[in-house]
Design an enzyme around this catalytic site. Structure first.
Site, PDB file in Angstrom:
ATOM      1  N   GLU A   1      -8.353  -3.665   2.639  1.00  0.00           N
ATOM      2  CA  GLU A   1      -7.423  -2.964   1.479  1.00  0.00           C
ATOM      3  C   GLU A   1      -6.460  -4.201   1.009  1.00  0.00           C
ATOM      4  O   GLU A   1      -6.037  -4.134  -0.124  1.00  0.00           O
ATOM      5  CB  GLU A   1      -6.809  -1.929   2.342  1.00  0.00           C
TER       6      GLU A   1
ATOM      7  N   HIS B   1      -6.931   6.979   1.302  1.00  0.00           N
ATOM      8  CA  HIS B   1      -7.676   5.496   1.574  1.00  0.00           C
ATOM      9  C   HIS B   1      -8.438   5.353   0.316  1.00  0.00           C
ATOM     10  O   HIS B   1      -9.445   4.602   0.519  1.00  0.00           O
ATOM     11  CB  HIS B   1      -8.783   5.922   2.574  1.00  0.00           C
TER      12      HIS B   1
ATOM     13  N   ARG C   1      -4.594  13.875  14.138  1.00  0.00           N
ATOM     14  CA  ARG C   1      -4.411  15.044  13.040  1.00  0.00           C
ATOM     15  C   ARG C   1      -5.589  16.041  13.046  1.00  0.00           C
ATOM     16  O   ARG C   1      -6.918  15.351  13.448  1.00  0.00           O
ATOM     17  CB  ARG C   1      -4.451  14.362  11.551  1.00  0.00           C
TER      18      ARG C   1
ATOM     19  N   ALA D   1      -7.977   5.355  12.384  1.00  0.00           N
ATOM     20  CA  ALA D   1      -7.040   6.303  13.184  1.00  0.00           C
ATOM     21  C   ALA D   1      -6.908   7.491  12.276  1.00  0.00           C
ATOM     22  O   ALA D   1      -7.168   8.715  12.746  1.00  0.00           O
ATOM     23  CB  ALA D   1      -5.514   5.790  13.508  1.00  0.00           C
TER      24      ALA D   1
ATOM     25  N   ARG E   1       0.949  -1.466  -0.014  1.00  0.00           N
ATOM     26  CA  ARG E   1      -0.023  -0.108   0.021  1.00  0.00           C
ATOM     27  C   ARG E   1       0.711   1.142  -0.073  1.00  0.00           C
ATOM     28  O   ARG E   1       1.962   1.311   0.782  1.00  0.00           O
ATOM     29  CB  ARG E   1      -0.962  -0.059   1.258  1.00  0.00           C
TER      30      ARG E   1
ATOM     31  N   VAL F   1     -13.188   2.729  13.674  1.00  0.00           N
ATOM     32  CA  VAL F   1     -14.201   3.373  14.366  1.00  0.00           C
ATOM     33  C   VAL F   1     -15.277   2.918  13.754  1.00  0.00           C
ATOM     34  O   VAL F   1     -16.342   2.376  14.475  1.00  0.00           O
ATOM     35  CB  VAL F   1     -13.927   4.726  14.594  1.00  0.00           C
TER      36      VAL F   1
HETATM   37  N1  LIG Z   1     -14.063  -1.274  19.619  1.00  0.00           N
HETATM   38  C1  LIG Z   1     -13.783  -0.193  19.066  1.00  0.00           C
HETATM   39  N2  LIG Z   1     -14.576   1.044  19.698  1.00  0.00           N
HETATM   40  C2  LIG Z   1     -14.131   2.246  19.201  1.00  0.00           C
HETATM   41  N3  LIG Z   1     -13.172   2.428  18.559  1.00  0.00           N
HETATM   42  C3  LIG Z   1     -12.177   1.538  18.229  1.00  0.00           C
HETATM   43  C4  LIG Z   1     -12.692   0.304  18.502  1.00  0.00           C
HETATM   44  N4  LIG Z   1     -11.896  -0.517  17.863  1.00  0.00           N
HETATM   45  C5  LIG Z   1     -10.847   0.284  17.322  1.00  0.00           C
HETATM   46  N5  LIG Z   1     -11.289   1.503  17.379  1.00  0.00           N
HETATM   47  C6  LIG Z   1     -10.630   2.670  16.912  1.00  0.00           C
HETATM   48  O1  LIG Z   1      -9.899   2.315  15.596  1.00  0.00           O
HETATM   49  C7  LIG Z   1      -8.582   2.971  15.470  1.00  0.00           C
HETATM   50  C8  LIG Z   1      -7.642   2.132  14.485  1.00  0.00           C
HETATM   51  O2  LIG Z   1      -8.264   2.207  13.108  1.00  0.00           O
HETATM   52  P1  LIG Z   1      -7.782   1.477  11.956  1.00  0.00           P
HETATM   53  O3  LIG Z   1      -8.593   1.698  10.965  1.00  0.00           O
HETATM   54  O4  LIG Z   1      -7.295   0.230  12.153  1.00  0.00           O
HETATM   55  O5  LIG Z   1      -6.435   2.228  11.720  1.00  0.00           O
HETATM   56  P2  LIG Z   1      -5.491   2.865  10.795  1.00  0.00           P
HETATM   57  O6  LIG Z   1      -6.036   4.166  10.521  1.00  0.00           O
HETATM   58  O7  LIG Z   1      -4.061   3.083  11.637  1.00  0.00           O
HETATM   59  O8  LIG Z   1      -5.421   1.923   9.634  1.00  0.00           O
HETATM   60  C9  LIG Z   1      -8.356   3.092  16.874  1.00  0.00           C
HETATM   61  O9  LIG Z   1      -7.499   4.084  17.141  1.00  0.00           O
HETATM   62  C10 LIG Z   1      -9.657   3.216  17.693  1.00  0.00           C
HETATM   63  O10 LIG Z   1      -9.756   4.484  17.875  1.00  0.00           O
HETATM   64  C1  LIG Z   2      -4.044   7.841   4.545  1.00  0.00           C
HETATM   65  C2  LIG Z   2      -3.946   7.591   6.052  1.00  0.00           C
HETATM   66  O1  LIG Z   2      -4.329   8.196   6.683  1.00  0.00           O
HETATM   67  O2  LIG Z   2      -3.869   6.153   6.248  1.00  0.00           O
HETATM   68  P1  LIG Z   2      -3.993   5.593   7.621  1.00  0.00           P
HETATM   69  O3  LIG Z   2      -5.314   5.714   8.097  1.00  0.00           O
HETATM   70  O4  LIG Z   2      -3.770   4.269   7.610  1.00  0.00           O
HETATM   71  O5  LIG Z   2      -2.873   6.021   8.602  1.00  0.00           O
HETATM   72 MG   LIG Z   3      -5.674   2.358   7.710  1.00  0.00          MG
END
Ligand SMILES: Nc1ncnc2c1ncn2[C@@H]1O[C@H](COP(=O)(O)OP(=O)(O)O)[C@@H](O)[C@H]1O
Ligand SMILES: CC(=O)OP(=O)(O)O
Ligand SMILES: [Mg+2]
Length: 396
Positions: free
Chosen positions: A383, A179, A240, A210, A90, A331
């Site tokens: 993804e 994304h 962010r 996140a 990715r 989330v």
């Molecule tokens: N059960 C849950 N309830 C609320 N928020 C959650 C839960 N599980 C994960 N998250 C949220 O999801 C976020 C991670 O999302 P993800 O899509 O895996 O991250 P990234 O953006 O790094 O790819 C965590 O920081 C947290 O805030």
């Molecule tokens: C683009 C981006 O924010 O990716 P991630 O959510 O995986 O940090």
């Molecule tokens: Mg991600």
């Protein structure tokens, strides 16, 4: 056909999935979470429901990649790296050039590095991953799958910033979004769930993890999206800021005696959002645990919901309505209350989420109340599956 490995370098995570192809069955998957934040979580699922789990400090993506490679062999998930016949990475920023995924050669790798300023938290990490695997498997097909590709369909009215036009021509100053691989995946799944061709659909896909972004999809293609030149723009995120007035950046640099623009951008990328407002955590779960007694934790969460609602409202106006809105990512897939609260604020548009249907995590489901004008779908993203499919597509 062998095994294909998808590597997903997020801002603070390194995720991977190893697939048996062409069956697309998952042999192993893992994630290193909280990279550079202390107490990093390492979790790998493999074999017959076996799980490796540990907490240790992983300071950067380079360490994360080494750790992942060590564990793949230690846990005997891979006995010989030559079993791997395709690797997909990715890559967040592909600029205007990469309208599709690309086979990685020296030129493509250099371009990914050159685009570092377009995704400072992501592209350098992706380049590290590509180089690490090039050393181990120099002759295996290696493919880059760009977050930005899906958004190259945006019309100029949506991707241009209202700044002097020559900055676009000279420096590539425009919106690229991110994304895209996730938005593309969930859009295709939404079409399958609704039983209609994607090209006939208007969708609003909410990738909220996140990092988070909201995309307006028209005729099945990205029409507008909330991230901008870099993944800093748009909704409030874990660390962010999302959208802010650019003048505030200059004002704060003066007040804080910051000379280097990159130091200021670092504050907006890493010390803002949920963690900056709450002072508690970047993780939504930790905010929800204390929101009843901590005003700033509740405020950070309320702002998060508000920004999402604002974008969905704007995109409903831009699209002239929608067939469905879609929740996905950390989330979106797991936070039942946030889904409910977002939907409840959108009832004016004919959106409604049924609390009983919504009482679920991480599965595909139509959450809508009967008779909703605009459907609400829960679709876990994948993804990595898109990445390994692109490896096979480009092999031909
Ligand atoms: N059960 C849950 N309830 C609320 N928020 C959650 C839960 N599980 C994960 N998250 C949220 O999801 C976020 C991670 O999302 P993800 O899509 O895996 O991250 P990234 O953006 O790094 O790819 C965590 O920081 C947290 O805030
Ligand atoms: C683009 C981006 O924010 O990716 P991630 O959510 O995986 O940090
Ligand atoms: Mg991600």
């Amino acid at each position: 056909m062998g095994k294909s490995l998808a590597i997903n370098a997020g801002s603070s995570t390194l995720k991977f999935k190893l697939f048996q192809m062409p069956e697309e069955s998952v042999i192993a998957e893992g994630a290193i979470d909280r990279i550079g934040l202390g107490n990093s979580l390492v979790e790998i699922k493999y074999g017959d429901g076996e799980k490796y789990k540990t907490t240790q400090d992983v300071n950067d993506h380079k360490e994360a990649i080494q750790l992942m490679l060590d564990q793949l062999t230690k846990l005997e998930i891979i006995t010989d790296f030559n079993e791997i016949t395709g690797i997909g990475h990715r890559v967040v920023a592909g600029g205007e050039e990469f309208k599709d995924s690309a086979v990685i050669d020296d030129d493509v790798l250099q371009k990914i590095k050159d685009l570092a300023e377009y995704a400072p938290l992501h592209n350098p990490a992706a380049a590290m991953g590509i180089e690490a695997f090039k050393k181990i498997l120099p002759n295996v097909l290696s493919v880059a799958v760009f977050d930005t590709s899906f958004h190259t369909s945006m019309p100029e009215v949506n991707y241009m910033y209202s700044i002097p036009y020559e900055y676009y021509e000279k420096f590539g100053a425009r919106k690229y979004g991110a994304h895209g691989t996730s938005h593309r995946y969930v859009a295709n799944r939404a079409a399958a769930m609704l039983g209609k061709p994607l090209k006939d659909l208007k969708l609003i896909t909410m990738h909220i993890g996140a990092g988070g972004s909201i995309t307006a999809i028209k005729d099945g293609k990205s029409y507008d999206t909330s991230m901008g030149f870099t993944p800093l723009a748009g909704i409030e995120m874990a660390t962010r800021s999302g959208d802010i007035d650019a003048s505030l950046v200059a004002y704060l640099m003066e007040k804080l005696n910051i000379d280097k623009p990159s130091d200021m951008i670092n504050i907006l990328n890493k010390k803002s959002g949920l963690v900056g407002v709450s002072g508690v955590s970047a993780d939504m779960r930790e905010l929800e645990a204390v929101q009843d007694k901590n005003h700033r934790a509740k405020l950070a969460r309320d702002m998060f919901i508000n920004r999402i609602v604002r974008y969905v409202g704007a995109y409903l106006a831009e699209l002239g309505g929608a067939d469905a809105i879609v929740f996905t990512a950390g989330v979106g897939e797991n936070d039942i209350m946030i889904r409910q609260e977002v939907a409840d604020k959108l009832t004016y548009f004919g959106i409604g989420v049924d609390p009983e249907k919504n009482n679920i995590r991480g599965v595909e489901r139509d959450l809508s109340v009967a008779g909703s004008k605009i459907k609400t779908l829960l679709i876990p993203t994948d993804e990595e599956l898109m990445i390994v499919r692109d490896i096979e597509r480009l092999r031909k």
